[in-house]
Design a protein around this motif. Structure first.
Motif, mmCIF file in Angstrom:
data_model
loop_
_atom_site.group_PDB
_atom_site.id
_atom_site.type_symbol
_atom_site.label_atom_id
_atom_site.label_comp_id
_atom_site.label_asym_id
_atom_site.label_seq_id
_atom_site.Cartn_x
_atom_site.Cartn_y
_atom_site.Cartn_z
ATOM 1 N N ASN A 158 -10.003 -10.304 1.320
ATOM 2 C CA ASN A 158 -8.668 -10.019 1.475
ATOM 3 C C ASN A 158 -7.712 -11.114 1.418
ATOM 4 O O ASN A 158 -8.125 -12.366 1.260
ATOM 5 C CB ASN A 158 -8.503 -9.732 3.330
ATOM 6 N N THR B 164 -6.086 -6.175 0.319
ATOM 7 C CA THR B 164 -7.186 -6.238 1.312
ATOM 8 C C THR B 164 -8.347 -5.343 0.542
ATOM 9 O O THR B 164 -8.073 -4.557 -0.411
ATOM 10 C CB THR B 164 -6.745 -5.630 2.517
ATOM 11 N N TRP B 169 -8.316 -3.252 6.978
ATOM 12 C CA TRP B 169 -7.961 -4.670 6.691
ATOM 13 C C TRP B 169 -6.492 -5.044 6.422
ATOM 14 O O TRP B 169 -5.881 -5.712 7.092
ATOM 15 C CB TRP B 169 -8.715 -5.589 5.892
ATOM 16 N N ARG B 172 -4.851 -4.496 9.988
ATOM 17 C CA ARG B 172 -5.154 -5.615 10.842
ATOM 18 C C ARG B 172 -4.017 -6.833 10.319
ATOM 19 O O ARG B 172 -3.515 -7.473 11.176
ATOM 20 C CB ARG B 172 -6.725 -6.179 10.534
#
Lengths: 361, 361
Positions: A158, B164, B169, B172
């Motif tokens: 990421n 990501t 992700w 997040r």
């Protein structure tokens, strides 16, 4: 220009952990990363700041986060190249070299590993002359260089570019990403021209780390002489000697924060030292009275080997010496103290230079 | 192709708030943004999905965060263009049009404002056919389109690119940035080719919003007829009618979460409905028994005017009708239910379609 070989790297890692002032990561971990990279790619060229071109672009890379997490979440290895490549693409600058953001066991080694794997030189400077916990605590920031665009990534792949209105916002956004990424992340930031490095870099810090590291390596031959030489080259003070009797340490907002309590022995019998930390050692109180204050450096080292003891590994029972070093003059300006002085960290003291406080005793 | 004028926009905003299922932002705020943009730049072209080229690139823009925050933290206006331009630069794609990520009072309007200010068309589709709280809850995700690279920005000018390994992700990292940016942020994500839109877009949703919005506008002329027509065009059900007797609502991890309690009247006398929310209405329990479950839509509207009531404004004493609409077939697949079904949100029920539950009564 000179080449950094395995021996130089060992010494730089140790000395950088000393200048890390408790933070900047664990030198053992950092060393392994850099040694592996030069084993694979050959030695790294170290350039003096005077050797770089004003118009070339350079960029530091570092690991951000709580050192205690960093130790258990070792970089996969491709993070350094990824942040560098992404930032290069985003800014349109070809980075011809790298340098450490801060002095520290890990963060002095990350750029060496990067330089080895990309075949680019390392510049003999950094942006702190020590380690500090936040992204705006950088001499380049004091000198008006933008922290962003910066790139952040984790070991899973990421990644993100962050571009903010100021370095404090870079700190805020990168910090929450770091926490979400698991508590540590790899960053490239403060992309800088040669001219900006000449103006803002702490010159010669890599070499200074090496000199201190060499003396620590040889300390077993003559500990008193090694200590005296270290104090001489760093313009430092021995401020305490004793046994760690308690360590309060917790991870908070992505930082290691806490208090290291030390009871004195030898010349410091019946005295007590308390060292307050946020990743780095920030404030030393002797018998409740300030003795060293951030931005000046507080270095805790093993009492016998003089090996630096970082905040994430220090433990009850450890016998230590505590040294203090005056910060670079840029940290002692009004802007420097506002950025990284005691009040910024919530300590209710006006900054006073360590040499004054030590003289008062 | 047709032009969206002020009247269309008013109706789309209302209908979009209906399909927002409690979320997607306040239609009044959204409408103002879009109307201002077309007043300044002229009407926006609406293209049917069949009219776009497979090889062209398009990108949605949206506001992310808790709707309750969004209302007090109105975009400055340049955020939409900034995310679009940054993402275009980062991906190297010229975006020839935009479309809504979700149906919602604000998030159906953001792309209209963007289309007007950039002079590009809006595509008649979205990525949910409703509103959902998280970035991976998108039909494009179910169809394998990457959520990132995405761009996020705030009204101050801080911005970031996020790239990501998967959409969760992205959720997040973008979520923690949104929280740090003050609870709401502007994003551009799921950059998509025409071919990807043809495969994954919920087609005709803008027009469907407009049709529902038009009927709500005219509901005062003949409320019963308007309701019947809405149920007909949406294939929906009237599941409850009553008075809000309590609203538990808090902001948690950047979302509005809570529980709306409604006591029945008319045909629903002596019954109780509880609607659990995370930005959107997610689960309706009648007398403690599930009656509608996410991903199916739960729409709470004013009992008389049929105007949608979003989760951030619903209050004690409000007299409401509650409608339910079957979700798009893609949400009812195994992958769809795993992504946005009741268990994902922590409700201990297996998903069952609203038409079955309603039949059981």
């Amino acid at each position: 220009m000179r080449l950094l070989d395995e021996e130089s790297i060992e010494n730089i890692a140790t000395g950088a952990a000393f200048f890390g002032a408790g933070g900047g990561g664990n030198p053992f971990l950092g060393k392994l990363m850099a040694l592996e990279a030069i084993k694979k790619n050959g030695p790294v060229k170290l350039l003096d700041v005077s050797e770089i071109d004003d118009d070339d672009y350079f960029c530091p890379a570092a690991i951000m986060g709580a050192p205690a997490v960093m130790m258990e979440k070792i970089p996969k290895g491709d993070e350094f190249e990824r942040v560098f490549t992404m930032l290069s693409q985003y800014t349109g600058h070809r980075f011809v070299g790298t340098f450490p953001m801060e002095a520290g066991g890990v963060n002095s080694m990350v750029p060496i590993a990067l330089a080895a794997s990309l075949g680019i030189p390392l510049v003999d400077c950094d942006g702190m002359g020590r380690a500090f916990p936040e992204l705006q605590m950088v001499t380049f920031y004091l000198g008006g260089v933008a922290a962003t665009p910066m790139v952040i990534t984790d070991e899973k792949g990421n990644a993100g570019v962050i571009k903010t209105i100021d370095a404090k916002w870079a700190e805020r956004l990168a910090r929450v990403e770091t926490v979400e990424m698991g508590g540590s992340a790899t960053v490239a930031l403060y992309p800088s021209s040669g001219a900006q490095i000449k103006q803002n870099g702490i010159r010669g810090i890599v070499t200074l780390c090496e000199q201190v590291g060499l003396r620590i390596r040889d300390a077993h031959l003559n500990p008193a002489k090694a200590l005296a030489e270290i104090l001489e080259v760093t313009n430092g003070h021995l401020i305490f000697e004793g046994k760690v009797i308690d360590v309060e340490r917790r991870t908070e907002r992505g930082f290691n924060v806490g208090d290291i309590k030390i009871d004195g022995f030898n010349d410091f019998q019946d005295q007590h030292l308390s060292v307050l930390i946020q990743n780095e050692n920030l404030l030393a109180l002797r018998n409740g009275k300030p003795l060293v204050m951030t931005p000046d450096l507080i270095e805790i080292v093993d009492a016998d080997t003089l090996l630096p003891v970082t905040t994430e590994v220090i433990k009850y029972g450890k016998r230590v010496k505590v040294l203090a070093t005056p910060a670079d003059a840029r940290w002692r300006t009004e802007a420097g103290i506002k950025t990284a002085g005691p009040r910024y960290f919530g300590f209710d003291y006006d900054y006073r230079p360590v040499e004054e406080l030590v003289k008062e005793g």
